[in-house]
Enzyme design. Structure first.
Site, PDB file in Angstrom:
ATOM      1  N   ASP A  30       0.849  -1.192   0.000  1.00 19.67           N
ATOM      2  CA  ASP A  30       0.000   0.000   0.000  1.00 19.67           C
ATOM      3  C   ASP A  30       0.886   1.245   0.000  1.00 19.67           C
ATOM      4  OD1 ASP A  30      -2.316   1.887   1.129  1.00 19.67           O
ATOM      5  OD2 ASP A  30      -3.227   0.005   0.505  1.00 19.67           O
ATOM      6  N   HIS A  62      -3.032   5.959   3.830  1.00 17.94           N
ATOM      7  CA  HIS A  62      -3.926   4.831   3.589  1.00 17.94           C
ATOM      8  C   HIS A  62      -3.369   3.537   4.176  1.00 17.94           C
ATOM      9  CE1 HIS A  62      -6.082   1.813   1.033  1.00 17.94           C
ATOM     10  NE2 HIS A  62      -7.063   2.693   1.092  1.00 17.94           N
ATOM     11  N   SER A 237     -11.083  -1.165   0.711  1.00 13.63           N
ATOM     12  CA  SER A 237      -9.741  -1.324   1.291  1.00 13.63           C
ATOM     13  C   SER A 237      -9.828  -1.677   2.761  1.00 13.63           C
ATOM     14  CB  SER A 237      -8.940  -0.024   1.139  1.00 13.63           C
ATOM     15  OG  SER A 237      -8.697   0.287  -0.197  1.00 13.63           O
TER      16      SER A 237
END
Length: 294
Positions: A30, A62, A237
Site C-alpha cells: 500500500d 492509507h 480497502s
C-alpha cells in the site's frame, strides 16, 4: 473498530499467542506505514518501492489505516480502536506515492518480493487493497493477475479488494478479478442486518466468475492515522483488512491450513444475509469461522 469488532463477533480470547507460537506474518502492499504506537515492534520488514527511501513512512496515510484494522493493538485508544489480529507481524511494501498513485511494475515487483520474504518472515497472508483502472494495458493486467496467482500457489493467502466502482455489474477491480484469490466487498450493517455498500464493486468478472466472495464492514472505519492518532476512512480497502485480520486469527489457531483450506472455511462459515444475489457467501463472522467443533 470497536463497532466492527462487535459486528463480526470478535472476543478477546480469539487473539491468543502461545509461548511457542510464531506470529502470523501479514504482508500489506500500500502507501507504507508509520511507526504508530498500536504497532509496537511488530513491523518486522519495510521496503519502499516508490522512492527507495530507508525507514518507515506513509505520506498518504492509507497504508497505516488499513494496517491498524488488521493488526493494531489499540494501545493509544486504550483498546477502543483495536484491530483484529493484534499479535500478527507486519511486512510492509510501499507501492503508492503521496497521492495514492503507483506504478504497476512496482506493484508486481512487490508481490514477488513478498514471496521471497515468505519463509524468513512467516508470511501467510498478502493484503491487496489496491485496484487497477480498466485503461491499464492488457499486458500489465495479465502480469499482475499472474503475480497474485503465483503468490496464492506458493501458499500465501491472497486477499484483494473488490474496489469502490460499484454498484454496477462487472465493476470489481483487478487483481480482485483473479479466480483463486479471496475478493472482499464492503457491507453496511443496520439493525442486525447487512447489505452491500453502494460503492462496493460487483461481479461477475469478464470470465463470468462470481465476485466478491465475501463481505465485511468498510464504511466509516476509525483506525490508525499517519499522525499517530486515529482517522476515519471508507472503502473496500478497509473491508479487505478486516478479513485479513480474521484469517490471521484462523491461521494462528490452525497454522496447517492452506490457502484453499482457508477459502473453503470462509465459504462454509460465512454469515448469510441479504446480499446482491450474485452467489456471494455472506459476511465474515468470527465465532463460526474459528469454531473448531464444527
Amino acid at each position: 473498530m470497536n463497532q466492527v469488532r462487535h459486528w463480526i463477533g470478535f472476543e478477546e480470547n480469539m487473539d491468543r499467542l502461545g509461548d511457542r507460537d510464531q506470529p502470523v506474518g501479514v504482508c500489506i502492499l500500500d502507501s507504507g506505514v508509520e511507526a504508530h504506537p498500536d504497532f509496537g515492534k511488530r513491523i518486522v520488514l519495510f521496503r519502499d518501492f516508490v522512492e527507495e527511501r530507508q525507514g518507515l513512512y506513509d505520506d498518504y496515510g492509507h497504508g497505516t489505516h488499513i494496517a491498524g484494522i488488521s493488526s493494531g493493538s489499540g494501545l493509544r485508544s486504550k483498546g477502543r480502536y483495536r484491530g483484529i489480529a493484534a499479535h500478527s507481524n507486519l511486512i510492509i511494501g510501499k507501492v503508492l506515492n503521496h497521492q495514492g498513485d503507483g506504478r504497476i511494475e512496482d506493484f508486481i515487483a512487490a508481490i514477488y518480493w513478498c514471496m521471497q520474504m515468505q519463509e524468513k518472515f512467516h508470511i501467510r497472508i498478502l493484503n491487496i487493497s489496491v485496484g487497477l483502472i480498466k485503461s491499464v494495458a492488457k499486458d500489465w493486467q495479465s502480469d499482475l493477475l499472474g503475480a497474485v496467482e503465483a503468490a496464492w500457489d506458493k501458499g500465501i493467502v491472497t486477499v484483494c479488494a473488490a474496489g469502490n466502482n460499484g454498484p454496477g455489474k462487472g465493476s470489481v477491480t483487478i487483481p480482485g478479478t483473479q479466480p483463486k484469490v479471496i475478493t472482499v466487498g464492503s457491507a453496511d450493517y443496520r439493525q442486525g442486518t447487512f447489505s452491500p455498500s453502494d460503492y462496493s464493486g460487483r461481479g461477475p468478472t469478464a470470465d463470468c466468475v462470481k465476485k466478491p466472495e465475501i463481505y465485511a464492514p468498510g464504511s466509516n472505519i476509525t483506525s490508525c492515522s499517519k499522525q499517530g492518532w486515529y482517522v476515519k476512512k471508507t472503502g473496500t480497502s478497509m473491508s479487505v483488512t478486516v478479513v485479513t485480520g480474521a484469517i490471521a486469527l484462523l491461521l494462528q489457531q490452525e497454522p496447517y491450513l492452506s490457502p484453499v483450506d482457508v477459502k473453503l472455511r470462509l465459504y462454509e462459515r460465512a454469515k448469510r444475509g441479504h446480499m446482491d444475489g450474485g452467489g456471494n457467501w455472506g459476511t465474515i463472522y468470527l465465532p463460526t469461522l474459528l469454531d473448531t467443533k464444527q
